[in-house]
Structures are given as structure tokens and as C-alpha cells.
Design a protein around this motif. Structure first.
Motif, PDB file in Angstrom:
ATOM      1  N   ARG A  67       0.832  -1.233   0.000  1.00 31.30           N
ATOM      2  CA  ARG A  67       0.000   0.000   0.000  1.00 31.30           C
ATOM      3  C   ARG A  67       0.853   1.264   0.000  1.00 31.30           C
ATOM      4  O   ARG A  67       0.496   2.254  -0.626  1.00 31.30           O
ATOM      5  N   THR A  68       1.945   1.231   0.728  1.00 34.06           N
ATOM      6  CA  THR A  68       2.748   2.465   0.823  1.00 34.06           C
ATOM      7  C   THR A  68       3.844   2.497  -0.254  1.00 34.06           C
ATOM      8  O   THR A  68       3.832   3.370  -1.122  1.00 34.06           O
ATOM      9  N   GLU A  69       4.717   1.521  -0.207  1.00 31.67           N
ATOM     10  CA  GLU A  69       5.911   1.584  -1.053  1.00 31.67           C
ATOM     11  C   GLU A  69       5.609   1.333  -2.532  1.00 31.67           C
ATOM     12  O   GLU A  69       6.032   2.097  -3.396  1.00 31.67           O
ATOM     13  N   VAL A  70       4.873   0.234  -2.812  1.00 29.81           N
ATOM     14  CA  VAL A  70       4.622  -0.106  -4.227  1.00 29.81           C
ATOM     15  C   VAL A  70       3.803   1.002  -4.888  1.00 29.81           C
ATOM     16  O   VAL A  70       4.128   1.457  -6.001  1.00 29.81           O
ATOM     17  N   LEU A  71       2.768   1.455  -4.205  1.00 28.95           N
ATOM     18  CA  LEU A  71       1.922   2.479  -4.825  1.00 28.95           C
ATOM     19  C   LEU A  71       2.673   3.791  -5.004  1.00 28.95           C
ATOM     20  O   LEU A  71       2.484   4.488  -6.001  1.00 28.95           O
ATOM     21  N   LEU A  72       3.558   4.092  -4.038  1.00 25.46           N
ATOM     22  CA  LEU A  72       4.340   5.337  -4.166  1.00 25.46           C
ATOM     23  C   LEU A  72       5.295   5.245  -5.373  1.00 25.46           C
ATOM     24  O   LEU A  72       5.370   6.175  -6.180  1.00 25.46           O
ATOM     25  N   SER A  73       5.978   4.109  -5.498  1.00 24.70           N
ATOM     26  CA  SER A  73       6.893   3.942  -6.637  1.00 24.70           C
ATOM     27  C   SER A  73       6.117   3.923  -7.952  1.00 24.70           C
ATOM     28  O   SER A  73       6.583   4.431  -8.969  1.00 24.70           O
ATOM     29  N   THR A  74       4.904   3.340  -7.926  1.00 24.99           N
ATOM     30  CA  THR A  74       4.084   3.297  -9.138  1.00 24.99           C
ATOM     31  C   THR A  74       3.649   4.709  -9.522  1.00 24.99           C
ATOM     32  O   THR A  74       3.662   5.074 -10.701  1.00 24.99           O
ATOM     33  N   ARG A  75       3.283   5.475  -8.499  1.00 23.06           N
ATOM     34  CA  ARG A  75       2.866   6.855  -8.772  1.00 23.06           C
ATOM     35  C   ARG A  75       4.019   7.621  -9.447  1.00 23.06           C
ATOM     36  O   ARG A  75       3.817   8.382 -10.373  1.00 23.06           O
ATOM     37  N   LYS A  76       5.247   7.367  -8.971  1.00 22.92           N
ATOM     38  CA  LYS A  76       6.411   8.048  -9.569  1.00 22.92           C
ATOM     39  C   LYS A  76       6.602   7.613 -11.028  1.00 22.92           C
ATOM     40  O   LYS A  76       7.138   8.363 -11.836  1.00 22.92           O
ATOM     41  N   ALA A  77       6.179   6.358 -11.316  1.00 16.31           N
ATOM     42  CA  ALA A  77       6.388   5.840 -12.683  1.00 16.31           C
ATOM     43  C   ALA A  77       5.240   6.199 -13.617  1.00 16.31           C
ATOM     44  O   ALA A  77       5.283   5.864 -14.808  1.00 16.31           O
ATOM     45  N   LEU A  78       4.198   6.876 -13.082  1.00 20.43           N
ATOM     46  CA  LEU A  78       3.015   7.132 -13.922  1.00 20.43           C
ATOM     47  C   LEU A  78       3.305   8.067 -15.097  1.00 20.43           C
ATOM     48  O   LEU A  78       2.894   7.816 -16.227  1.00 20.43           O
ATOM     49  N   LEU A  79       4.020   9.147 -14.808  1.00 20.03           N
ATOM     50  CA  LEU A  79       4.305  10.110 -15.874  1.00 20.03           C
ATOM     51  C   LEU A  79       5.157   9.473 -16.983  1.00 20.03           C
ATOM     52  O   LEU A  79       4.796   9.542 -18.170  1.00 20.03           O
ATOM     53  N   PRO A  80       6.263   8.808 -16.614  1.00 18.50           N
ATOM     54  CA  PRO A  80       7.004   8.109 -17.685  1.00 18.50           C
ATOM     55  C   PRO A  80       6.173   7.022 -18.362  1.00 18.50           C
ATOM     56  O   PRO A  80       6.396   6.726 -19.543  1.00 18.50           O
ATOM     57  N   SER A  81       5.193   6.429 -17.625  1.00 13.58           N
ATOM     58  CA  SER A  81       4.330   5.434 -18.269  1.00 13.58           C
ATOM     59  C   SER A  81       3.518   6.096 -19.381  1.00 13.58           C
ATOM     60  O   SER A  81       3.280   5.498 -20.430  1.00 13.58           O
ATOM     61  N   GLY A  82       3.093   7.348 -19.099  1.00 15.52           N
ATOM     62  CA  GLY A  82       2.370   8.109 -20.126  1.00 15.52           C
ATOM     63  C   GLY A  82       3.243   8.294 -21.354  1.00 15.52           C
ATOM     64  O   GLY A  82       2.796   8.161 -22.497  1.00 15.52           O
ATOM     65  N   LEU A  83       4.523   8.550 -21.106  1.00 16.07           N
ATOM     66  CA  LEU A  83       5.458   8.715 -22.223  1.00 16.07           C
ATOM     67  C   LEU A  83       5.623   7.392 -22.964  1.00 16.07           C
ATOM     68  O   LEU A  83       5.690   7.363 -24.202  1.00 16.07           O
ATOM     69  N   SER A  84       5.621   6.299 -22.198  1.00 17.92           N
ATOM     70  CA  SER A  84       5.794   4.998 -22.875  1.00 17.92           C
ATOM     71  C   SER A  84       4.558   4.660 -23.712  1.00 17.92           C
ATOM     72  O   SER A  84       4.667   3.950 -24.701  1.00 17.92           O
ATOM     73  N   VAL A  85       3.368   5.199 -23.345  1.00 21.80           N
ATOM     74  CA  VAL A  85       2.181   5.012 -24.200  1.00 21.80           C
ATOM     75  C   VAL A  85       2.480   5.571 -25.586  1.00 21.80           C
ATOM     76  O   VAL A  85       2.258   4.917 -26.612  1.00 21.80           O
ATOM     77  N   LEU A  86       3.036   6.789 -25.590  1.00 21.76           N
ATOM     78  CA  LEU A  86       3.349   7.441 -26.871  1.00 21.76           C
ATOM     79  C   LEU A  86       4.396   6.646 -27.644  1.00 21.76           C
ATOM     80  O   LEU A  86       4.261   6.425 -28.849  1.00 21.76           O
ATOM     81  N   VAL A  87       5.435   6.199 -26.912  1.00 25.98           N
ATOM     82  CA  VAL A  87       6.517   5.474 -27.578  1.00 25.98           C
ATOM     83  C   VAL A  87       6.007   4.169 -28.171  1.00 25.98           C
ATOM     84  O   VAL A  87       6.309   3.819 -29.315  1.00 25.98           O
TER      85      VAL A  87
END
Lengths: 312, 478
Positions: free
Chosen positions: B275-295
Motif C-alpha cells: 500500500r505504501t511503497e509499491v503504490l508510491l513507486s508506481t505513482r512516480k512511474a506514472l508520468l514516464p508510463s504516459g510517455l511509454s504510451v506514446l513510444v
């Protein structure tokens, strides 16, 4: 001026410098004495902002080393432990490069380089590659480089190492000349007589801590909690029984001398002189005995100092 | 920044670079190879080109000669740049070993001025000798062989040489500023030499294949990598850390302890950690995930466009699609005859780890290229189906969509985590050493992988084995 407060540096788990608190006023020379690996160079590197303290703070020439590192570097002249000269460059080129790095204006640059080359006797070899210089010449050139921008603070790490006596004398004289109302100087050295000769204050550092500091004279008394005196007699004692007055502790005696210590020399000394004269022992001289700086240094680094004088 | 400040800033860079270049040109160990590679080697290559062209003409194969001359041009341009690696690798650490770095660091020159100065100094002599060598070779082939190059091709070769030098030098300067001895820097140079050697092979293949336009894309790719390396080098270069490192000791215990501390974080139980660590790291990866959608979308488009270039025979597709063979195989659930859900899960994980490993060393670039592949294939098959008049939606709905519901988010999150890890190398957080920043980035990646990507891929594998074939059978046989 240099001011440090609890300045400390750790390399991973090893503390190279711990809790160094110093204050060196403008116009003063501080000699930082200590064995190899004591933390002298690390302290100097923190003051030049090329190492970041793990704890504590410092102000150099009025600037905080953490918040104004550029201003600190512009105000400080450094002679590093290894002279750090470029072997493929000539003396003149090396000075010119650093003069530009310290943003000296063209006219001023030329004049300053000229002055320093003359002063250190390097004018003749100005175009020779530094790789062909002797150790002493390199040291002089490195010192000239540290002085290029007329820094308000000078940090000199072993300034006379590898120098012949005449060159060392030149450098010591230069340091004395460089001392001015506006300039603060820290000299790291192993040379005790040099420290005594040029420093207003001496700080002895060992295992990263300042173990003793004060003026050279203060340090010499650091080992003693009572004043020591030696009386020399006009004639040999020839086994003459001596009786001392109350308050004087006998330390030893020789053919024509006596050594004692007292906590109240102002009252004990006149009484003792009177008593000895009355005993028919003519006094030739009486002088206070002080420790040599070497004794103080060795005691300090071996951790045998009287607690009263320990600063850390 | 005012004009005066800019002028002072540039003057500082040029000061550092000028001194170094002057010193390089006084060192015979640098000068001699440069002269040999600049003047003698191109002449030797001229002779080789002349002889080879005459030789292949005897067998009526002039095309080999036509392809060989440009290839040798590239080789001649590249060889002097090998010197750049030597110079750049010791730019910081060499000065540190010679004890000349400390007075330089004590000057008011900024970190960026020092860094760019070193970069420029390492780049200038080899690049100039590369240009000179190329010019010597060009004149040689014009007069000796009578070969006339397309001006655009000459520009391309110069651009390519510049970009290669930029990548090699910027990578080597990063290594030089982070190691504690020239020996360690030389050992780490394999991370530059091996990829560059592979790149040269790829460029050679493109040249012999005659795909010169693709070389522009190579140049663009190199430019981006060089930019990332410079950005990374600047972010990681701190003068306060340069003298701190005394030994390149690999402290495995410290590495393990630090990684575990970052990975475990504040989690007191598995659920709490998720709940704390995984979700926090996932939240940090969300913006680059958006970039990977484009890629990845771009990957699909590339695949789509390639269907025109590499056409699948229409009759083959029609036959396979309509013959019932596909339906028969699906009916027997033999689409992937020997595979189980476990194998599919393992293969997908292997691909993701491979992408991550590639991304680890290339700021995420290689990782994204690996992840783009399946999307490029989907795009390619969609376009191929359209070309023969089959609806691509049936293909998508039958073969992709069911498990993609889980697999695509997993890939996107992986892409995000890989990009974020790459970005962390390019710009480590302030207050952390480079080693700590790398371990932090790795632990963030590991949390996303263990906490989300692996479970999602497991769900996707189960669907792919249990539901997708049945759905495909139903859709195709309708």
C-alpha cells in the motif's frame, strides 16, 4: 577571517575530521600541526569547498562554505599537498592559466605574473617546461600560483617541504611578509620550528580532532600545571644538603644546579632565594623552564596531555 | 544570464579546453597516433580502395566497389576518434592521479565550466583529425579512383563521425568523473567500446545494403544518446565528490543493505509495504508510463508502415485465414502447442527483464526499443490484414484484447519504471551519492515489478492460455 564550528567529515563509516572548531582572525597565522592522516588536508579541503562537510559549518573570508562556495574559492589561495602543476606547460603559461581562472584583468595579470616570477627567482626559467623543474622550483611556482589573485585567505599545505634551507627561508620570509591586517593564513606543516617561527596560533590535530591549540608560548606551558624553575649556582654544590621552602617541590639537581616547581612563584621564589643565600649558596641565575614544542607535540599526539589544556 | 555573464561563462569553458588541447598537442603519445591515423591511414585506404575497385571490376561487380568506397570513408573518419576515448577517459581521473585536479577545483570556475571544458578538450583534437583524415581520403579517391561523392553523403559522414565522437567522449567523461583510477576507467570503457563496435557493424551493414537514409536515423539516435550522457554527466559531476572517492572498492554488503533499505522502505507488513511503497513507486512511474504510451504507439505505427515495405503474400494470408486451418488449431487449443501459462508468464517476464537490463545501461532507450517490438508486430499484422481486406478488429479482438487488458498495463508500467530508472541515472537526486541514487532507482523499479507487473503478467498469461484461444475460435468461426 576563518571560523569553523563543529566541522566534521566522514568518508562512509570513517570520520576523518571530527568537531573542529577554530577561529583565526584576519592578520593571524595559524599552524595546523599533526601526524600523517590526522585530518589536516581534509580540513583544508573543506575550507576550500572541494570537500563537503558531513556536519558543522565554516565561514571563510566572510562567506559560508556551503552557501557561497564560488565566493570562497575566489577569496582563497591554496597551496595543495602535491604541487599540482602541469608538466607540459611553462611556468609563465601555468600562472597565466590560473590568473585567467581567477579572472584577473589582462594588464593586472601580466604585472602580477612578472612580480611573482621575480620574487620567487623564477624569472629566468619562465619559459622552461615545469616537468624540467626541481622539486623546490615547483614548490615556489605553486606558491606563486596561490598568491596570484592576492587572496584574503591563504591555505598552505606543507609550503616548505622538499625545499633546500635557503628556499625554505625565502618561503618563510614570504609568509611573514604576506601577513597583513586583511589576510588570514593557515599553514599545515610537520616542521615544528617553522610553526613556532611563523605562527601566532598553533592547533595540534590528531585522529581528526583538535587536541591542543593556543599561541606557541601557551602550548609550551601546556604540559605543566605548575611553573618550573632552574637555579644555577656560582659554585659547585659538592653534596651540600639543600632545604627548600614550603610550596617548592624538588625536581632534581646537578653539579651546580637545582630544579623545582611551584604553584605560587611570586611568593615562593623570593623566599627560596633568601633561604639558599642564607645557606651559603651563591645564586648565579634563575630561569623559568618551558617545554619544547616538540615535547608538547609528542605528548599531544600520544594523548598524554594534562586535561586542563585539552580543547577537545 | 546577461551577455557579459554568458561571455565569462564561455571564456571559462574555453580556458579549460584550451589548456588541455595545448597539453595534448605537446604529448607525443597523443600526437604520433593522430598523425598516423590522419595522414598515413587515409592514404593506405586510398590504395586499398583503388586496388579493390580494380579487382572487383575484373569480375564485373562494380557495385561492391561502389559500396566499399563509402564504407572505407566511414572507417577513415572513425579511426582517429579512438584517440578521443583515451583522452576523455583520463580527463578527470588522470588529473586526479597526477594530483593536478585539486588546484583546478579550487578556482572559481564552476562545475559546468570544468565539465564542458573537459568535454570540449577531449572532443576537439580527435574530431579535427577525423575531419582531416576524411578529407585526405576524399581527395585521394577523387584523384586516384575517380569516385565522386554525393555532397549530402559527405555531410552525412561528417555528421555521423561527429555524433559518434560525441557519444564516445560524453560517455568516457562520465566514466572519468566517476572512477578513482585510470585503470578502473579503462576497464569500464568496454561499456563504450562494445556498443560502438556493434553500432559500426550495423552502420557497415546499412552501407553495404545501400540504406543511406537509415544512417540519418542513426545520427539522430546518437545525438539523443549523447545529450542524455552529457545531461547525466553534468548531473552526477560534483567537485565535492571528486576527491572523496579514494578506492573503487565494491562493497557488496553495503550495496545489499542499502538496496534492501530502499526496497523495504516504511513497510511493516507485506500488505502495508504494497500500500505504501509499491503504490508510491508506481505513482512516480506514472508520468514516464504516459510517455511509454506514446513510444509504444509510435512502435505500432512503425510496424504499420513497414507492411508496405515488407509485404506478406496476400494469397498466403487469405489461405491461412480462410482455410479453416487456424480454426482447427484453435479448436484443439494448439495455437501455442507446447506452452503453458507458466511458460508464457516466464517468457514475458524474461522479455521485461531483458528490456530493463538494456534500459539500465542506455537511460531506458534500449528498454523502450525492446518493448516497442510486440507493438510494432501488432501494427504490422494489422496493416497486412487490411491490405488483403480482412478486418484488423477481429484479429485484435480475438488474439490480443483478452489478455492485453492485463498485459498492456503491465508493459506500460514496466516502460515507465525503466524510463524512470534511466532518468534517475541522468539526473540523480541532490544529497545522494551516485551509488545511492542508482540503488534507489533500482529499488523503485523492483517495487513496481514485484508489486504490480509480475502479478499482472501472471493474470495475462492465464487468460492467454485459457480464454484467448476459445474467444478467438468463437470470433473467427462466426
Amino acid at each position: 577571517m576563518i571560523e569553523t564550528e563543529d566541522l566534521s567529515k566522514a568518508f562512509k563509516d570513517f570520520w576523518a575530521v571530527t568537531g573542529v572548531t577554530l577561529r583565526v582572525e584576519a592578520g593571524q597565522v595559524l599552524a595546523l600541526l599533526g601526524p600523517n592522516g590526522a585530518g589536516k588536508t581534509t580540513t583544508v579541503r573543506m575550507l576550500t569547498t572541494i570537500l563537503r562537510p558531513t556536519r558543522g559549518s565554516a565561514r571563510v573570508a566572510g562567506y559560508d562554505i556551503l552557501t557561497h562556495p564560488d565566493e570562497v574559492r575566489a577569496a582563497v589561495g591554496v597551496l595543495t599537498e602535491g604541487h599540482g602543476l602541469y608538466p607540459f606547460m611553462s611556468a609563465e603559461e601555468d600562472l597565466d592559466f590560473f590568473a585567467r581562472a581567477y579572472r584577473l584583468l589582462p594588464g593586472e595579470r601580466k604585472k602580477r605574473i612578472e612580480e611573482l616570477l621575480e620574487f620567487f627567482g623564477l624569472a629566468e626559467v619562465r619559459r622552461r617546461q615545469i616537468g624540467q623543474f626541481s622539486k623546490g622550483m615547483r614548490q615556489k611556482l605553486a606558491l606563486a600560483r596561490a598568491l596570484l589573485h592576492k587572496p584574503r585567505v591563504l591555505l598552505l599545505d606543507e609550503p616548505t617541504s622538499a625545499m633546500d634551507p635557503a628556499s625554505a627561508r625565502l618561503v618563510r620570509d614570504a609568509i611573514r611578509e604576506l601577513r597583513s591586517k586583511e589576510r588570514t593564513i593557515i599553514v599545515c606543516t610537520h616542521n615544528l620550528s617553522e610553526a613556532e617561527e611563523i605562527a601566532d596560533q598553533i592547533a595540534i590535530i590528531n585522529h581528526g580532532r583538535i587536541v591542543l591549540k593556543g599561541s606557541p608560548l601557551e602550548l609550551k606551558f601546556a604540559l605543566q600545571d605548575q611553573a618550573r624553575f632552574r637555579i644555577r649556582f656560582a659554585a659547585p654544590l659538592n653534596g651540600h644538603p639543600l632545604s627548600l621552602v614550603e610550596g617548592a617541590k624538588w625536581l632534581g639537581q646537578g653539579k651546580d644546579w637545582l630544579e623545582y616547581q611551584t604553584a605560587q612563584p611570586e611568593t615562593v621564589n623570593p623566599l627560596l632565594i633568601q633561604s639558599l643565600t642564607r645557606q651559603g649558596l651563591p645564586i648565579l641565575t634563575i630561569e623559568e623552564q618551558v617545554c619544547s614544542l616538540e615535547e608538547v607535540y609528542l605528548h599531544a599526539v600520544e594523548g598524554k596531555l594534562n586535561n586542563v589544556y585539552q580543547t577537545a | 544570464m546577461s551577455i557579459k555573464q554568458l561571455r565569462d561563462y564561455l571564456a571559462g569553458i574555453l580556458l579549460v579546453a584550451g589548456r588541455e588541447v595545448r597539453e595534448h598537442f605537446r604529448d607525443w603519445r597523443i600526437i604520433v597516433p593522430i598523425i598516423i591515423l590522419t595522414l598515413f591511414f587515409p592514404v593506405l585506404m586510398n590504395y586499398t580502395a583503388n586496388r579493390l575497385v580494380n579487382f572487383v571490376q575484373q569480375y564485373d561487380a562494380p557495385i561492391i566497389g561502389e559500396r566499399l568506397i563509402p564504407f572505407l570513408l566511414m572507417v577513415v573518419g572513425f579511426f582517429p576518434m579512438s584517440i578521443s576515448l583515451v583522452i576523455a577517459l583520463e580527463s578527470f581521473v588522470g588529473e586526479k592521479e597526477r594530483l593536478t585536479i585539486e588546484p583546478l577545483l579550487c578556482t572559481p570556475l564552476s562545475d559546468r565550466q570544468l565539465y564542458f571544458g573537459k568535454l570540449l578538450a577531449s572532443l576537439t583534437p580527435p574530431l579535427l583529425s577525423s575531419y582531416l583524415g576524411t578529407t585526405v581520403y576524399l581527395f585521394g579517391v577523387i584523384y586516384k579512383v575517380g569516385w565522386r561523392a554525393d555532397p549530402m553523403f559527405i555531410i552525412q559522414i561528417f555528421v555521423l563521425a561527429t555524433m559518434q565522437a560525441l557519444v564516445m567522449v560524453s560517455g568516457a567523461v562520465v566514466i572519468s568523473s566517476q572512477t578513482t583510477s585510470v585503470r578502473a576507467a579503462n576497464l569500464l570503457a568496454s561499456f563504450i567500446i562494445i556498443p560502438i563496435a556493434m553500432l559500426l557493424q550495423a552502420e557497415s551493414a546499412l552501407m553495404f545494403w545501400g540504406r543511406y537514409t537509415a544512417l540519418w536515423w542513426v545520427a539522430v539516435g546518437l545525438f539523443i544518446i549523447a545529450g542524455l550522457l552529457i545531461r547525466s554527466g553534468l548531473a552526477q559531476f560534483r567537485r565535492e565528490e571528486l576527491l572523496e572517492r579514494e578506492m573503487d572498492a565494491l562493497n557488496l554488503r553495503w550495496i545489499g543493505r542499502t538496496f534492501w533499505r530502499f526496497f523495504k522502505g516504511e513497510g511493516s507488513s507485506v500488505w502495508n509495504w504494497w500500500r505504501t511503497e509499491v503504490l508510491l513507486s508506481t505513482r512516480k512511474a506514472l508520468l514516464p508510463s504516459g510517455l511509454s504510451v506514446l513510444v509504444l504507439f509510435f512502435g505500432g505505427l512503425v510496424g504499420f508502415s513497414q507492411a508496405k515495405e515488407f509485404v506478406l503474400p496476400a494469397e498466403y494470408i487469405q489461405k491461412y485465414w480462410n482455410s479453416g486451418e487456424l480454426v482447427n488449431r484453435l479448436a484443439g487449443l494448439q495455437l501455442l502447442p507446447s506452452y503453458t501459462a507458466g511458460v508464457v508468464w516466464f517468457q514475458n517476464l524474461r522479455a521485461i527483464f531483458l528490456a530493463s537490463l538494456g534500459g539500465f545501461f542506455t537511460f531506458g532507450v534500449l528498454g523502450m526499443l525492446v518493448l516497442m517490438l510486440p507493438f510494432a508486430l501488432i501494427g504490422y499484422f494489422m496493416a497486412s490484414l487490411i491490405q488483403v481486406g480482412i478486418s484488423p478488429y477481429t484479429f485484435i479482438g480475438a488474439f490480443i484484447l483478452p489478455h492485453a487488458i492485463f498485459e498492456v498495463p503491465a508493459i506500460l508500467l514496466s516502460g515507465g519504471a525503466i524510463l524512470r530508472m534511466g532518468a534517475s541515472f541522468a539526473a540523480p537526486a541532490r544529497g545522494q551519492t551516485v551509488g545511492e541514487a542508482w540503488l534507489k532507482a533500482l529499488s523503485d523499479w523492483a517495487k513496481v515489478m514485484v508489486g504490480l507487473v509480475m502479478p499482472l503478467l501472471l493474470a495475462a498469461a492465464l487468460i492467454e492460455m485459457l480464454i484467448t484461444p476459445r474467444l478467438a475460435l468463437w470470433l473467427i468461426s462466426r
